[in-house]
Design a protein around this motif. Structure first.
Motif, PDB file in Angstrom:
ATOM      1  N   GLU B 114       0.838  -1.202   0.000  1.00 58.05           N
ATOM      2  CA  GLU B 114       0.000   0.000   0.000  1.00 58.05           C
ATOM      3  C   GLU B 114       0.877   1.259   0.000  1.00 58.05           C
ATOM      4  OE1 GLU B 114      -3.231  -0.528  -0.495  1.00 58.05           O
ATOM      5  OE2 GLU B 114      -3.349   1.654  -0.617  1.00 58.05           O
ATOM      6  N   GLY B 115       0.500   2.210  -0.818  1.00 61.95           N
ATOM      7  CA  GLY B 115       1.215   3.493  -0.824  1.00 61.95           C
ATOM      8  C   GLY B 115       2.462   3.525  -1.705  1.00 61.95           C
ATOM      9  N   SER B 116       2.752   2.429  -2.399  1.00 62.17           N
ATOM     10  CA  SER B 116       3.957   2.415  -3.242  1.00 62.17           C
ATOM     11  C   SER B 116       3.834   3.404  -4.392  1.00 62.17           C
ATOM     12  CB  SER B 116       4.177   1.033  -3.868  1.00 62.17           C
ATOM     13  OG  SER B 116       4.237   0.052  -2.878  1.00 62.17           O
ATOM     14  N   CYS B 117       4.968   3.982  -4.775  1.00 59.84           N
ATOM     15  CA  CYS B 117       5.005   4.881  -5.938  1.00 59.84           C
ATOM     16  C   CYS B 117       6.366   4.647  -6.598  1.00 59.84           C
ATOM     17  CB  CYS B 117       4.840   6.331  -5.488  1.00 59.84           C
ATOM     18  SG  CYS B 117       4.773   7.499  -6.857  1.00 59.84           S
ATOM     19  N   PHE B 118       6.446   3.566  -7.381  1.00 62.18           N
ATOM     20  CA  PHE B 118       7.739   3.148  -7.916  1.00 62.18           C
ATOM     21  C   PHE B 118       8.108   3.895  -9.191  1.00 62.18           C
ATOM     22  CE2 PHE B 118       6.411  -0.966  -5.813  1.00 62.18           C
ATOM     23  CZ  PHE B 118       7.287  -0.841  -4.741  1.00 62.18           C
ATOM     24  N   LEU B 119       9.404   4.136  -9.306  1.00 65.74           N
ATOM     25  CA  LEU B 119       9.983   4.594 -10.566  1.00 65.74           C
ATOM     26  C   LEU B 119      10.904   3.471 -11.037  1.00 65.74           C
ATOM     27  CD1 LEU B 119      11.569   7.942 -11.554  1.00 65.74           C
ATOM     28  CD2 LEU B 119      12.988   5.886 -11.642  1.00 65.74           C
ATOM     29  N   ILE B 120      10.729   3.059 -12.266  1.00 58.83           N
ATOM     30  CA  ILE B 120      11.595   2.028 -12.837  1.00 58.83           C
ATOM     31  C   ILE B 120      12.487   2.715 -13.863  1.00 58.83           C
ATOM     32  CG2 ILE B 120      11.660  -0.113 -14.189  1.00 58.83           C
ATOM     33  CD1 ILE B 120       8.838  -0.735 -13.050  1.00 58.83           C
ATOM     34  N   ALA B 163      -5.537   9.376 -12.320  1.00 57.01           N
ATOM     35  CA  ALA B 163      -6.603   8.384 -12.567  1.00 57.01           C
ATOM     36  C   ALA B 163      -6.075   6.964 -12.379  1.00 57.01           C
ATOM     37  CB  ALA B 163      -7.177   8.551 -13.972  1.00 57.01           C
ATOM     38  N   GLY B 164      -4.853   6.714 -12.878  1.00 55.26           N
ATOM     39  CA  GLY B 164      -4.250   5.395 -12.698  1.00 55.26           C
ATOM     40  C   GLY B 164      -3.935   5.123 -11.242  1.00 55.26           C
ATOM     41  N   GLU B 165      -3.446   6.153 -10.548  1.00 64.09           N
ATOM     42  CA  GLU B 165      -3.147   5.978  -9.118  1.00 64.09           C
ATOM     43  C   GLU B 165      -4.420   5.655  -8.339  1.00 64.09           C
ATOM     44  OE1 GLU B 165      -0.321   8.588  -7.094  1.00 64.09           O
ATOM     45  OE2 GLU B 165       0.032   9.553  -9.022  1.00 64.09           O
ATOM     46  N   GLN B 166      -5.543   6.223  -8.775  1.00 63.14           N
ATOM     47  CA  GLN B 166      -6.827   5.926  -8.108  1.00 63.14           C
ATOM     48  C   GLN B 166      -7.405   4.588  -8.573  1.00 63.14           C
ATOM     49  OE1 GLN B 166      -9.723   9.344  -8.027  1.00 63.14           O
ATOM     50  NE2 GLN B 166      -8.017  10.443  -8.971  1.00 63.14           N
ATOM     51  N   ARG B 167      -6.744   3.971  -9.527  1.00 62.68           N
ATOM     52  CA  ARG B 167      -7.163   2.661 -10.078  1.00 62.68           C
ATOM     53  C   ARG B 167      -8.551   2.728 -10.692  1.00 62.68           C
ATOM     54  NH1 ARG B 167      -4.786  -0.866  -4.955  1.00 62.68           N
ATOM     55  NH2 ARG B 167      -2.877   0.318  -4.869  1.00 62.68           N
TER      56      ARG B 167
END
Ligand code: SF4
Lengths: 199, 578
Positions: B114-120, B163-167
């Motif tokens: 929960e809460g992840s915000c990854f940069l690849i 919008a994607g972050e809110q799924r």
């Protein structure tokens, strides 16, 4: 009464691609008018091919090679020799269009079955010349007769042929009273008065 | 391009990167690869936002090569919008860069904490994953500005907005274009929500130091590419129609045909169509110092895109595509070019599918949330999604959910996905494709490709009404195959009319991979992809009843032709009889 000027057709020629090389395209205001529809002279009962060639002055090779999408009263047309002009009808002319549905709308498209419900089915010259609505037993019109039809030009056809059509005569509906042009008495003329698009 | 990267975002101790050879996925690219992998590896009954779903991102077979037009990126997963298999594709720079880095696919797996915000971050030296909470909640344009500060302007990005972050089920995945604007979206089916569920905000790719992919037979490849580019340039649609006016050149034509859905599919013509046509947009772009002819990635020959400036001459958005102009324009009764461009910008920024959004705003208009034609209201409504308000969350979930929330029957969807810009009553053949595509209502599923050249399913009489069933099938097969190459679908027009250009495309594939593929192999590939997709949907619970248009399309006639959808259910069921 306004009649067709057949000499004008001759001077533009019938062959050889675009007349006078690449056209500069009409003004922005004229382009907007063509997309919404202008009024032009036609001969009742002539085929769409004859309308384009004789009434609008398009070279035959341009009609065959470049006017690939044609609508008559909102119906896509496959056979421009069988579809006939009648007073007050709406003709729209366009180049080849992208996308599946663009290809579907093309004349004689291999995908024509996708639009069977709306395609234009040709008609008799009598019907097109006016039929009952124009007085029933008049029969096909003579070359001296003229009517008004609505014309829309889109994309490449607008760019290539717009100016020429304006020079030959294209009219806009006008809200201004007292602007009535002599064309107002022709079959097919709209209730509103008409003013000529400036060349 | 012989490596698949799998990133388990839920691994103990943080995301784990695993590289493996393409193995049994060799020979697949683009949609063929994403669909085969989803069909094999994702349990059909899983929840699309759950750990069992996978997000597969794959360039096409010819991406990253010198072949013109080869830069489409496919994104596949189980769709949160339809509940079935999904492939959404996008232009932009990402496919070319990913292919040059040698990756056939990047696969996001598992459940992010929960809460992840990854940069690849991907470059020639490898792949790194970091938690980057500083980017959380950023809209795509702001996000890319931040990325530019850190990585420069030569990288290619794949990202999600709020919008994607809110799924949300209408969330898209953005790809940056040549100017590093996040304007190219894998839009359909809510793929952005799946990326959000994996906790990944952005993938940054840098191909510095990586050469162009080299063909097995350089001479043959060069000759094929020459014929290919010549074919695209000489065709009137790909050579001049599309470059001059973009895809929105269709607005006037489809409106004229009476198949231009207006006011939430109530009528087939829009009075304001000529004000928002491709011709009008092109003139405006020139007047404001924009650019009506522009490519979305390096190596695009056709250049159907453009740059649209606002009244002050500043960049506002890309030239809105036909589907966007229809969705936010006619379908919502809006005839203002600037308002439509602003809605396009907002969709790109928040990360939303423009087709789904236009259809959804129109449903909201019908529900009385705002009036048809209210451009300002439409802009505010889309902004609600970015803010994450309860109304915004409903709208961001798409047309079907919004119609349900407001108690309306009239939701123009198939399998939960909004129909694109062609009314299926006037243009019934497209209705067959909307109904039967495994993707939900989708116009590109049966795109114009040379069925007469491929001879898929034998000769079809174009004037017979039954031809609509056969043609839809053949087009879907051919499209699935083309989607595997990574070629932009707009090549279809040139391939449709010019057999030698179709041959040039086959020659490109054969020369690059040292193969000897024929028409039959292309057909077999397309069939295999469609079969895998159909099988997945069946296992996910789809029956033949899912292959239908909403009932009201059979009941309510559309003007001006006053037609209803007249294809019988039993005929729809024959589409996949091969
Ligand atoms: S034709 Fe258009 S969509 Fe296709 S690659 Fe070029 S700019 Fe992108």
């Amino acid at each position: 009464m306004v009649t067709r000027d057949d000499n004008a057709v001759q001077t533009l020629g019938q062959d050889g691609g675009r007349p006078g090389g690449p056209a500069p395209g009409p003004s922005e205001a004229a382009a907007a008018a063509f997309q919404a529809g202008v009024w032009v002279l036609a001969r009742p009962g002539e085929s769409l091919r004859d309308f384009m060639a004789a009434s609008l002055g398009f070279p035959a090779s341009y009609i065959e090679g470049s006017v690939s999408t044609v609508f008559l009263d909102a119906s896509p047309v496959d056979d421009i020799d069988a579809a006939l002009v009648k007073p007050g009808c709406l003709v729209a002319l366009s180049g080849a269009m992208p996308g599946l549905v663009g290809a579907v709308m093309r004349r004689r498209s291999p995908y024509a079955s996708f639009r069977t419900a709306i395609s234009h089915a040709g008609e008799s010259a009598d019907e097109a010349a006016g039929g009952e609505a124009a007085g029933g037993d008049r029969g096909p019109s003579g070359p001296e007769e003229a009517c008004l039809v609505r014309l829309k030009l889109f994309n490449a056809v607008l760019r290539d042929m717009g100016r020429m059509v304006i020079e030959r005569g294209a009219w806009l509906e006008s809200a201004e009273a007292g602007q009535a042009a002599p064309t107002a008495e022709l079959p097919g003329a709209p209730a509103a008065s008409l003013i000529r698009l400036p060349a | 391009m012989d490596t698949i990267v799998r990133i388990d975002v839920g691994a103990q101790g943080g995301p784990k990167v695993r590289k493996e050879p393409v193995g049994s996925y060799a020979g697949y690219g683009g949609r063929a690869l994403t669909s085969m992998m989803v069909a094999r590896e994702v349990p059909p009954l899983c929840h699309p936002l759950g750990p069992e779903n996978k997000l597969v991102i794959a360039p096409g077979l010819l991406s990253g090569t010198a072949a013109g037009q080869s830069g489409r990126l496919s994104v596949g997963c189980k769709s949160p919008l339809t509940g079935g298999i999904k492939e959404a594709n996008a232009g932009g720079q990402a496919a070319q860069v990913m292919a040059r880095l040698g990756y056939a696919a990047i696969v996001l797996e598992g459940a992010a904490p929960e809460g992840s915000c990854f940069l690849i971050y991907v470059n020639k030296d490898g792949i790194g994953v970091e938690n980057a909470p500083q980017y959380k909640g950023l809209e795509n344009y702001d996000l890319i500005e931040e990325i530019k500060k850190r990585y420069g302007e030569k990288v290619a990005c794949i990202s999600i907005g709020p919008a994607g972050e809110q799924r949300l089920a209408a969330a898209s995945i953005a790809c940056t274009d040549m100017e590093m604007h996040p304007t190219r979206h894998a839009g359909r089916g809510g793929v952005g929500a799946v990326m959000g569920a994996k906790g990944v905000k952005i993938i940054v790719m840098d191909d510095a130091g990586m050469p162009m992919r080299q063909p097995k037979d350089a001479e043959k490849f060069k000759a094929a590419n020459k014929a290919w580019v010549e074919g695209l340039k000489k065709h009137p649609v790909t050579g001049s129609g599309l470059p001059a006016y973009g895809t929105n050149v269709l607005t006037n034509i489809i409106n004229e045909s009476g198949g231009f859905p207006t006011y939430n599919f109530k009528q087939g013509q829009f009075d304001g169509a000529s004000k928002i046509s491709g011709e009008s947009y092109a003139a405006m772009m020139v007047k404001r110092g924009g650019q009506p002819t522009h490519g979305c990635h390096r190596g695009c020959v056709i250049q159907c895109s453009g740059i649209y400036n606002d009244a002050d001459g500043k960049f506002l958005s890309k030239q809105p595509e036909y589907e966007t102009v229809w969705a936010h324009g006619a379908n919502c009764g809006i005839d203002d070019m600037d308002a439509i461009a602003m809605l396009d910008r907002l969709d790109d920024d928040i990360g939303l599918d423009t087709i789904e959004m236009g259809a959804t705003v129109a449903v909201a208009m019908e529900a009385g949330v705002l009036k048809f034609g209210d451009a300002k209201g439409a802009i505010e409504l889309i902004k609600e999604i970015g803010k994450g308000t309860p109304l915004g969350r409903i709208i961001g979930s798409g047309a079907a959910v919004t119609a349900k929330a407001f108690g309306l029957e009239r939701a123009p969807v198939v399998k939960g996905q909004a129909m694109p810009a062609y009314d299926p009553r006037a243009i019934m053949g497209i209705g067959v494709t909307y109904a039967t595509s495994p993707m939900g209502a989708d116009h590109t599923a049966g795109y114009a490709i040379a069925t007469n050249i491929l001879k898929v399913g034998g000769y079809v009489d174009p004037l017979k009404p039954e031809g609509q069933i056969e043609l839809s099938r053949n087009l879907q097969i051919a499209t699935a195959a083309i989607d595997a190459t990574g070629m932009c679908l707009f090549i279809a027009f040139a391939v449709l009319d010019q057999p030698e250009t179709f041959q040039a495309m086959l020659d490109l594939l054969n020369a690059f991979y040292g193969l000897s593929m024929t028409n039959d192999d292309v057909v077999a590939l397309g069939k295999a992809v469609l079969k895998a997709e159909r099988d997945f949907n069946a296992a996910a619970g789809f029956t033949k009843e899912a292959d239908r248009l909403p009932e009201y399309f059979k009941r309510e006639a559309i003007a001006p032709h006053n037609v209803t959808f007249g294809i019988k259910d039993e005929d729809l069921d024959k589409v996949f009889n091969w």
